[in-house]
Write an enzyme that holds these catalytic residues in place. Structure first.
Site, PDB file in Angstrom:
ATOM      1  N   CYS A  58       0.950  -1.174   0.042  1.00 41.77           N
ATOM      2  CA  CYS A  58       0.133  -0.027  -0.057  1.00 41.77           C
ATOM      3  C   CYS A  58       0.895   1.328  -0.097  1.00 41.77           C
ATOM      4  CB  CYS A  58      -0.970   0.137   1.016  1.00 41.77           C
ATOM      5  SG  CYS A  58      -1.720  -1.644   1.509  1.00 41.77           S
ATOM      6  N   CYS A  93     -12.843   0.891   9.084  1.00 47.96           N
ATOM      7  CA  CYS A  93     -12.045   0.573   7.993  1.00 47.96           C
ATOM      8  C   CYS A  93     -12.052   1.327   6.473  1.00 47.96           C
ATOM      9  CB  CYS A  93     -12.426  -0.971   7.435  1.00 47.96           C
ATOM     10  SG  CYS A  93     -12.714  -2.159   8.730  1.00 47.96           S
ATOM     11  N   SER A  94     -10.770   1.626   5.928  1.00 48.32           N
ATOM     12  CA  SER A  94     -10.855   1.886   4.629  1.00 48.32           C
ATOM     13  C   SER A  94     -11.530   1.056   3.742  1.00 48.32           C
ATOM     14  CB  SER A  94      -9.548   2.325   4.100  1.00 48.32           C
ATOM     15  OG  SER A  94      -8.619   1.119   4.090  1.00 48.32           O
ATOM     16  N   LYS A 130      -9.910   6.415   4.859  1.00 51.10           N
ATOM     17  CA  LYS A 130     -11.146   6.114   5.280  1.00 51.10           C
ATOM     18  C   LYS A 130     -12.352   6.659   4.604  1.00 51.10           C
ATOM     19  CE  LYS A 130     -14.345   4.650   7.492  1.00 51.10           C
ATOM     20  NZ  LYS A 130     -14.913   4.501   6.290  1.00 51.10           N
ATOM     21  N   HIS A 149      -9.056   4.212  -0.794  1.00 47.68           N
ATOM     22  CA  HIS A 149      -7.685   3.783  -0.641  1.00 47.68           C
ATOM     23  C   HIS A 149      -7.551   2.632  -2.089  1.00 47.68           C
ATOM     24  CE1 HIS A 149      -4.090   2.002   0.855  1.00 47.68           C
ATOM     25  NE2 HIS A 149      -4.482   1.329   1.618  1.00 47.68           N
TER      26      HIS A 149
END
Ligand code: COA
Length: 384
Positions: A83, A206-207, A328, A332
């Protein structure tokens, strides 16, 4: 080493973008960045991408994107650090311009994650964990970050409400970002009552899984000043690694790669964290934002949660964090995230952030991008 500046930025909307192909996304962002830069050619480019193979069945991404952007035969390299691939792409471009090898270099990032089902997306992401010791035992990123969150709660008394405040703040910022995937404002109660993904992380901690791309164009400062009225300098870059597997780390609540990368970047810039006006950090889960701010030295261990509840990281707080909405709310698309952070920072430093999310009197900013559960991190310092 030459001084380096960002002269152009571009980004697609983030979200579930059925109508756009993988290459369309990258080309849209790259063309926007080139138009914004005033440059009519590129000497070289880097493309951050975590897993084109598993998400869309495509590797050899540098050449594909150079061809579709119409800039072949320039050198084009795909960069991968999970990431943190976007941040690593930016770092590679910065080094190439600073070294004098090339003048105009594009750093981009792209990922198309929603063309596979949720199980496959989770599997593809989990390949950035330690496959033999974490992946084969069923660990996924929500699960790994849940372990970090539980350890943080046990050690420091961090609460689900503190985590929820991170999500609420980032959705509040994202509600003002026209590129955000989930721009809805949310409440602490909504986070705490949303479906549990991996205890204590709810879905709103969570994203999301996202399609999107972003790009920036870099040039040496003397050329930048001729092409662009508001070049934004990149003062420094820091990168560091850590054990990928959580069980190999001395302390799972401490993100050592983030600490080391931040120290390197700040030392190279000749600054301390107190000289920074705002930050874009890697909030792939709410607990990540807290651990990152502690690892960067913004807060002592265990103090970032209470600070989030006091509003210190809000747009009007002492150190605004993730004015873009962060991973978020903005989304992402893993390979693009590090470049999207740079996009927001340049917008803010130029004074061009939309819809009232412009921060006041900002001159310096820091971007922190992270691979996996902290196995790598890239930190970049910018100045207007
Ligand atoms: N935040 C807010 N809303 C979300 C969301 C999120 N992170 N993820 C999904 N939603 C929404 C969807 O839009 C959908 O809404 P709708 O019913 O109104 O259409 C609903 O919640 C369910 O979406 P769905 O896609 O079915 O969720 P899911 O259960 O398949 O996936 C997660 C949810 C959290 C598991 C997934 O987003 C995920 O894995 N996130 C983490 C990604 C990750 O690990 N990245 C790398 C970090 S290192």
């Amino acid at each position: 080493m030459r001084d380096v500046a960002v002269i152009g930025i571009g980004m697609t909307k983030f979200g579930e973008l059925w109508e756009k192909s993988y290459r369309d996304l990258f080309v849209e962002a790259a063309k926007a960045a080139m138009l914004d830069s005033g440059a009519d050619n590129l000497d070289s480019m880097y493309v951050g991408c975590m897993s084109g193979g598993l998400f869309v069945g495509q590797e050899h991404i540098g050449s594909l994107m150079a061809d579709y952007l119409g800039v072949a035969p320039i050198p084009a390299t795909r960069v991968e650090s999970a990431c943190a691939s976007g941040g690593a792409s930016l770092r590679a471009a910065f080094i190439e311009v600073a070294s004098g090898i090339s003048d105009i270099v594009l750093a981009g990032g792209v990922e198309k994650m929603t063309d596979v089902d949720g199980g496959m997306a989770t599997y593809a992401l989990a390949t950035a964990a330690d496959a033999e010791y974490e992946g084969f035992h069923g660990a996924t990123f929500p699960g790994l970050y849940a372990m970090i969150a539980n350890a943080h709660m046990h050690k420091y008394g961090t609460t689900p409400e503190m985590l929820a405040h991170v999500a609420v703040k980032n959705h509040d910022n994202g509600s003002l970002n026209p590129y955000a995937q989930f721009p809805a404002k949310i409440s602490v109660d909504a986070v705490l009552n949303s479906v549990m993904v991996a205890d204590p992380l709810h879905i709103l901690d969570c994203s999301p899984v996202t399609d999107g791309a972003a790009a920036v164009v870099l040039a040496p400062l003397e050329i930048a000043a001729k092409l662009n009225a508001k070049p934004i300098r990149i003062l420094s870059t820091g990168m560091a690694t850590d054990s990928i597997a959580l069980h190999d780390r001395e302390e799972i609540t401490h993100l050592n790669a983030v600490s080391v990368a931040t120290t390197r970047a700040l030392e190279m810039a000749g600054l301390t964290i107190g000289d920074i006006d705002f930050a874009e950090v890697h909030d792939c889960f709410t607990i990540a934002e807290l651990c990152v701010l502690e690892a960067m030295g913004v807060y002592q261990p265990g103090k970032a949660g209470p600070a989030a509840m006091r509003g210190e990281t809000a747009r009007d707080g002492s150190l605004p964090v993730n004015p873009s909405g962060g991973l978020k709310s903005k989304g992402h698309p893993v390979g693009a995230t590090g470049i999207a952070q740079a996009y927001e920072i340049v917008k803010q430093l130029r004074g061009e952030a939309e819809n009232g999310r412009q921060l006041k009197d900002v001159k310096r900013a820091i971007a922190q991008n992270m691979g996996g559960s902290g196995g790598s991190s890239v930190v970049t310092v910018f100045e207007a």
